[in-house]
Motif scaffolding. Sequence first.
Motif, PDB file in Angstrom:
ATOM      1  N   ALA A  68       0.835  -9.942   7.103  1.00 31.69           N
ATOM      2  CA  ALA A  68       0.634  -9.770   5.591  1.00 31.69           C
ATOM      3  C   ALA A  68      -0.408  -8.621   5.178  1.00 31.69           C
ATOM      4  CB  ALA A  68       0.214 -10.807   5.105  1.00 31.69           C
ATOM      5  N   ALA A  69      -1.470  -8.693   5.927  1.00 23.17           N
ATOM      6  CA  ALA A  69      -2.556  -7.688   5.996  1.00 23.17           C
ATOM      7  C   ALA A  69      -2.162  -6.107   5.658  1.00 23.17           C
ATOM      8  CB  ALA A  69      -3.669  -7.542   6.699  1.00 23.17           C
ATOM      9  N   VAL A  70      -1.340  -6.096   6.654  1.00 22.82           N
ATOM     10  CA  VAL A  70      -0.814  -4.696   6.933  1.00 22.82           C
ATOM     11  C   VAL A  70       0.223  -4.239   5.549  1.00 22.82           C
ATOM     12  CG1 VAL A  70       0.896  -3.183   8.205  1.00 22.82           C
ATOM     13  CG2 VAL A  70      -0.859  -4.569   9.430  1.00 22.82           C
ATOM     14  N   LEU A  71       1.149  -5.197   5.304  1.00 21.33           N
ATOM     15  CA  LEU A  71       2.093  -4.827   4.000  1.00 21.33           C
ATOM     16  C   LEU A  71       0.988  -4.730   2.992  1.00 21.33           C
ATOM     17  CD1 LEU A  71       4.688  -7.665   4.574  1.00 21.33           C
ATOM     18  CD2 LEU A  71       4.853  -5.099   4.964  1.00 21.33           C
ATOM     19  N   GLU A  72       0.161  -5.521   2.624  1.00 22.03           N
ATOM     20  CA  GLU A  72      -0.936  -5.268   1.567  1.00 22.03           C
ATOM     21  C   GLU A  72      -1.629  -3.868   1.590  1.00 22.03           C
ATOM     22  OE1 GLU A  72      -3.763  -8.457   1.073  1.00 22.03           O
ATOM     23  OE2 GLU A  72      -2.238  -9.866   1.019  1.00 22.03           O
ATOM     24  N   THR A  73      -1.860  -3.580   2.827  1.00 21.32           N
ATOM     25  CA  THR A  73      -2.641  -2.114   2.868  1.00 21.32           C
ATOM     26  C   THR A  73      -1.782  -0.977   3.076  1.00 21.32           C
ATOM     27  OG1 THR A  73      -3.005  -2.637   5.126  1.00 21.32           O
ATOM     28  CG2 THR A  73      -4.654  -3.410   3.610  1.00 21.32           C
ATOM     29  N   ALA A  74      -0.563  -0.974   3.403  1.00 24.46           N
ATOM     30  CA  ALA A  74       0.152   0.013   3.950  1.00 24.46           C
ATOM     31  C   ALA A  74       0.132   1.230   3.021  1.00 24.46           C
ATOM     32  CB  ALA A  74       1.736  -0.396   3.842  1.00 24.46           C
ATOM     33  N   ALA A  75       0.386   1.084   1.682  1.00 25.38           N
ATOM     34  CA  ALA A  75       0.075   2.241   0.630  1.00 25.38           C
ATOM     35  C   ALA A  75      -1.263   2.538   0.324  1.00 25.38           C
ATOM     36  CB  ALA A  75       1.407   1.901  -0.597  1.00 25.38           C
ATOM     37  N   LEU A  76      -2.069   2.076   0.741  1.00 26.74           N
ATOM     38  CA  LEU A  76      -3.516   2.545   0.054  1.00 26.74           C
ATOM     39  C   LEU A  76      -4.080   3.491   0.664  1.00 26.74           C
ATOM     40  CD1 LEU A  76      -5.200  -1.267   0.454  1.00 26.74           C
ATOM     41  CD2 LEU A  76      -3.955  -0.204  -1.580  1.00 26.74           C
ATOM     42  N   ASN A  77      -4.667   4.360  -0.266  1.00 24.43           N
ATOM     43  CA  ASN A  77      -5.558   5.462   0.564  1.00 24.43           C
ATOM     44  C   ASN A  77      -6.871   5.233   1.042  1.00 24.43           C
ATOM     45  OD1 ASN A  77      -7.570   5.305  -1.599  1.00 24.43           O
ATOM     46  ND2 ASN A  77      -6.491   6.568  -2.996  1.00 24.43           N
ATOM     47  N   GLU A  78      -7.582   5.861   1.810  1.00 24.51           N
ATOM     48  CA  GLU A  78      -8.781   5.774   2.185  1.00 24.51           C
ATOM     49  C   GLU A  78      -9.907   4.900   1.465  1.00 24.51           C
ATOM     50  OE1 GLU A  78     -12.127   8.032   4.979  1.00 24.51           O
ATOM     51  OE2 GLU A  78     -10.082   8.749   4.995  1.00 24.51           O
ATOM     52  N   ALA A  79      -9.969   5.308   0.045  1.00 29.03           N
ATOM     53  CA  ALA A  79     -10.996   4.988  -0.606  1.00 29.03           C
ATOM     54  C   ALA A  79     -10.342   3.224  -1.058  1.00 29.03           C
ATOM     55  CB  ALA A  79     -11.322   5.641  -1.715  1.00 29.03           C
ATOM     56  N   ASP A  80      -9.139   3.051  -1.396  1.00 28.20           N
ATOM     57  CA  ASP A  80      -8.777   1.862  -1.811  1.00 28.20           C
ATOM     58  C   ASP A  80      -8.788   0.961  -0.613  1.00 28.20           C
ATOM     59  OD1 ASP A  80      -8.271   2.650  -4.374  1.00 28.20           O
ATOM     60  OD2 ASP A  80      -6.286   3.234  -3.985  1.00 28.20           O
ATOM     61  N   LEU A  81      -8.552   1.390   0.810  1.00 29.06           N
ATOM     62  CA  LEU A  81      -8.573   0.611   2.083  1.00 29.06           C
ATOM     63  C   LEU A  81     -10.088   0.183   2.047  1.00 29.06           C
ATOM     64  CD1 LEU A  81      -7.186  -0.543   4.428  1.00 29.06           C
ATOM     65  CD2 LEU A  81      -7.586   1.521   5.495  1.00 29.06           C
ATOM     66  N   GLY A  82     -10.856   1.032   1.757  1.00 27.45           N
ATOM     67  CA  GLY A  82     -12.322   0.604   2.093  1.00 27.45           C
ATOM     68  C   GLY A  82     -12.844  -0.567   1.066  1.00 27.45           C
ATOM     69  N   GLU A  83     -12.154  -0.361  -0.185  1.00 28.72           N
ATOM     70  CA  GLU A  83     -12.421  -1.445  -1.133  1.00 28.72           C
ATOM     71  C   GLU A  83     -11.790  -2.741  -1.139  1.00 28.72           C
ATOM     72  OE1 GLU A  83     -11.566  -2.283  -5.780  1.00 28.72           O
ATOM     73  OE2 GLU A  83     -11.465  -0.344  -5.196  1.00 28.72           O
ATOM     74  N   TYR A  84     -10.606  -2.620  -0.514  1.00 31.88           N
ATOM     75  CA  TYR A  84      -9.981  -3.799   0.149  1.00 31.88           C
ATOM     76  C   TYR A  84     -10.740  -4.640   1.092  1.00 31.88           C
ATOM     77  CZ  TYR A  84      -6.195  -6.495   2.290  1.00 31.88           C
ATOM     78  OH  TYR A  84      -5.603  -7.573   3.157  1.00 31.88           O
TER      79      TYR A  84
END
Length: 98
Positions: A68-84
């Motif tokens: 579920a976490a992989v699906l939530e973060t798959a399309a995120l760029n580095e900045a958005d992943l950091g925020e997540y």
Amino acid sequence: MGYSPERKAAVLKRMLPPGNIAIRQLSREEGICEATLHKWRAEARGKGQLLPCADTSPEGWSSRDKFAAVLETAALNEADLGEYCRKRGLYPGTCQRL
């Protein structure tokens, strides 16, 4: 006893990182039966929401929670992943290992 969707969402949010409050503690603090909280968590997981158990780090998450976490973060760029990761009390390196 019925609970408003807002109350239910607020309680479920307390189960998320960085708080990761255990169901037993939430039950005492909120005055909601543990069985109800378990049901709410199961329903949220069934809808794909990431709600790992309170006592585990990502290394202890179930395969389902990691997926579920992989699906939530798959399309995120580095900045958005950091925020997540920050919102969930995770370190970016931990997110990358999911």
